[in-house]
Structures are given as structure tokens and as C-alpha cells.
Motif scaffolding. Sequence first.
Motif, short mmCIF file in Angstrom:
data_model
loop_
_atom_site.label_atom_id
_atom_site.label_comp_id
_atom_site.label_asym_id
_atom_site.label_seq_id
_atom_site.Cartn_x
_atom_site.Cartn_y
_atom_site.Cartn_z
N THR A 210 18.74 -0.25 14.22
CA THR A 210 18.81 1.35 13.37
C THR A 210 20.34 1.50 13.13
O THR A 210 20.52 2.45 11.71
N VAL A 211 21.66 1.25 13.60
CA VAL A 211 23.08 1.10 13.23
C VAL A 211 22.78 1.11 11.94
O VAL A 211 23.69 1.39 10.97
N ASP A 212 22.64 -0.28 11.84
CA ASP A 212 22.54 -1.39 10.86
C ASP A 212 22.16 -0.98 10.00
O ASP A 212 23.00 -0.24 8.28
N LYS A 213 21.20 -0.03 9.58
CA LYS A 213 20.59 0.44 8.59
C LYS A 213 21.35 2.43 8.33
O LYS A 213 21.40 2.11 6.83
N VAL A 214 21.57 2.67 9.28
CA VAL A 214 22.59 3.57 8.76
C VAL A 214 23.41 3.61 8.41
O VAL A 214 23.93 4.24 7.07
N GLN A 215 24.68 2.41 8.46
CA GLN A 215 25.13 1.87 8.08
C GLN A 215 25.29 1.71 6.80
O GLN A 215 26.04 2.22 6.13
N PHE A 220 26.61 3.55 0.67
CA PHE A 220 25.72 3.67 -0.18
C PHE A 220 26.27 5.36 -0.07
O PHE A 220 26.50 5.38 -1.69
N LEU A 221 26.71 5.75 0.05
CA LEU A 221 26.45 7.54 -0.16
C LEU A 221 28.49 7.70 -0.21
O LEU A 221 28.69 8.47 -1.27
N PRO A 333 11.16 -4.62 -8.19
CA PRO A 333 12.12 -4.53 -8.87
C PRO A 333 12.31 -2.89 -8.06
O PRO A 333 11.14 -1.79 -7.36
N CYS A 334 13.63 -1.82 -8.86
CA CYS A 334 13.98 -0.78 -8.79
C CYS A 334 14.05 0.22 -9.91
O CYS A 334 14.23 -0.30 -10.83
N GLU A 355 16.17 3.17 -2.32
CA GLU A 355 15.73 2.45 -0.99
C GLU A 355 17.03 2.81 -0.22
O GLU A 355 17.41 2.30 0.69
N LYS A 356 18.32 3.13 -1.31
CA LYS A 356 19.41 3.40 -0.32
C LYS A 356 20.10 2.35 -0.38
O LYS A 356 20.86 1.84 0.99
#
Length: 390
Positions: A210-215, A220-221, A333-334, A355-356
Motif C-alpha cells: 500500500t505504501v508503494d501504491k501511495v508513493q 504523479f500528483l 489503453p488510456c 490510473e495515476k
Amino acid sequence: MELSALLAAAFLPLLSVPAQQPSAGGSHPPLLVLDGYEGDGIRLRCLSERSFAAVQLLWENARGENVSGTPLAASSTANASSSFLLRPGAGNSASCRVIDKALRTSAESSVVVADVFFPATSPWLAASMGILLLSLLLLPPALCRVRRHSRMAAAEGRAQKELQGGEPGAAIIIIIAIIIIITITTTTFNYSNDEERETFEKGIQELKSTVDKVQTELDFLRARSRAVNITLDENHKHLSLTIQGKRRVAASTQLKPLRRALVAATEGFSGGQHYWEVEVGDKSEWELGVVSKEARSGLRSSTTVPRENLFSLQFSHGKYSLSGEDEVREGKPCSVVGVLLDQEQCVLSFFDVEEKCPLGSLHLDFSSSLYPCFNPGPDGKWLGVRPVST
């Protein structure tokens, strides 16, 4: 006074570290307190129930070496107490040992502090310290829940809620704080069997994921905060392309479209970080990137795509490829692509905005001005630059 200093003064004196490791006998472990920020480090206090005359206090660093502390009382009849300044990069851990020479016993308490908590290394300290400290105050009951393996998912769910609410910095620090304390206390738990240990370790791995996903979302932000305005240049495009409103481009139906016909932006950049977003919709082919000033100048007169000084990400029927690289990978595809031109680090990065998450990045071995460029593909559908709201 800065926000971090105010938060430290308000909350850090209330925090103690329960990672106790008694080494012999029945001596009570000393109380280890995070006393506050001092310079680029954190001041630790070690407090004992015994007097200075009865015991000796020793500090040890991460390598087990004795380090000097500062006694907090001058009288030999006062309770033994000492302080130590823990600095970043010094192993990030310290132990306080109480030695009772008369009883021939000793007891020890330890603390491990992650880099993110030090004021000199944490980019999120000022904004997230309040949330972090409040979460640490709730750690004692949280540890009990973890010990019973019944509320592990609750911690992850809390972080996910913070993330969905637009506070990625708070979420990642909360999760890191939980992982640090759990890691410290794993050595003090007595597992009844291997299955219990595996369940506990699996929960730790899920939190780290979860930490990796938030990072990833945080990266991206951070890129999106560098948004700039981009417009398409009618004077620097291939003849087979049509521009609408300075923001949309498509292959012309009157001319035979080329697969790699480009249009450049009016704006060029020679330094710093710059981010823009492009709506590609459901197009089966497109190409986004940057070109040099020289390559941009030749877009109108040339009938071919420049092979040099063009850095881009290409998408064609479910496959992505970066210019200058032979690797082609399949991907989802995005509909919206984010582009970050980082001329400080010489990197061009691409993101799936919905998907950020990253789509890829490439190194820029080029120091002159670069201009965003766009290839809408030959299908006649519009590709558009859209404003970014940060």
C-alpha cells in the motif's frame, strides 16, 4: 515559529516508545521519550525509576557502540535520567540501557526512527506532522489489535480513505509509522506456530504494498503540480494535419494522412519542470513527446518525421514503445496521458492520468530548448491538449 516546531512542541513530549528489551533479572526497562526536534535531529530522553546512585545509564547507537548522553539531574538521589540527540544518517536507531551493579541486572529500551520523521529529510513534515503524531498516539491500542491479527485490514483501510480524500502525504506517513512500530515489536512477540508468524508477515507485506501504491500516486500528483499551458502552433505542423481552436489536432480527410505526422506547440522550454495533459480518447494510434527547436522548424516543409532530437512515447493497437528503445510492451489503453518534461533531471515521463500511474520514461541527452509535439495518428479522430486544474 514554523508549523513543524509548533507541532513538535505540542505532541512529541507525549510520545514514548514501547519497544522494551529487558536483558536480565527483574529490572524495569527505562522509559524512552521522543522529546522534540533539535536542529536536524530528534532529542531522546531516557528515564529510570532508580536513582543515579543505584544505577548507570548508557546509550548505544545502531552498531551497538556506546555513545555519550547528557545527564538531566545533578543530584545522586534523583531518578536517573539522560538525553541523547539522534541525527539522520546515524543508523536512525538508539538504545538506552540501565545497569544495576548491585543486583547485577540490566534492562534496555530501543527506538527506530525512519528518515521521513527527521525535519531535514521529510518533504511532507510541515503538512502532515499533525496527522502523523495523532496516528502515533493511537499506536498502543493498534498494536494490540495487530497482535491478535484481527484488525490488520483496518490500518490499510484508513490509509486508503486518506488517499481517496486527496491526502497522499498523510496516508503514506501514517502507513510508514505503523510499519516502523510493528517492525520494532516483532522481536518481542512469541508466536505459537509458523502459521501465525506467516499471517503476521503477510499483513506487513500488504501494508508495504500500500505504501508503494501511495508513493506512485504521490509522484504523479507532484508532477501534476508543474502544469503549464500548451497551445498548438499552426505554423509548425505537417501539411496533412488540421488544428482546431489551438488545442485539438486530427489527420485531414482531404490529404492522405501519415502515420507519424507531427504538430509542435507554440511554447518551448529550456529548463525546469513542465507538465501537460493530452486527451487521446479511444484512438488506436498516437504519439506524444518533445522535439528540438531545429526539428520543429522543419515540420512544415518536410514530408517526413525527424529521426533526431525527437523524444516520444508511441501507442499502436495496444502496444507502447519509447523512442530510441527496441522494447515494445503491451499495455492497457488510456484515454488521458500526462507528460512531464523534467529538464533538471533530464527525464521525460509519461503517466496514465486516470490510473495515476507511470507509462514509461526516457533519458534526455539534450540541453537546448524543447517543444511539446503531438501525432494524432491516421484515423481522423481528434487529439486534444486539455487544461490542468491542480
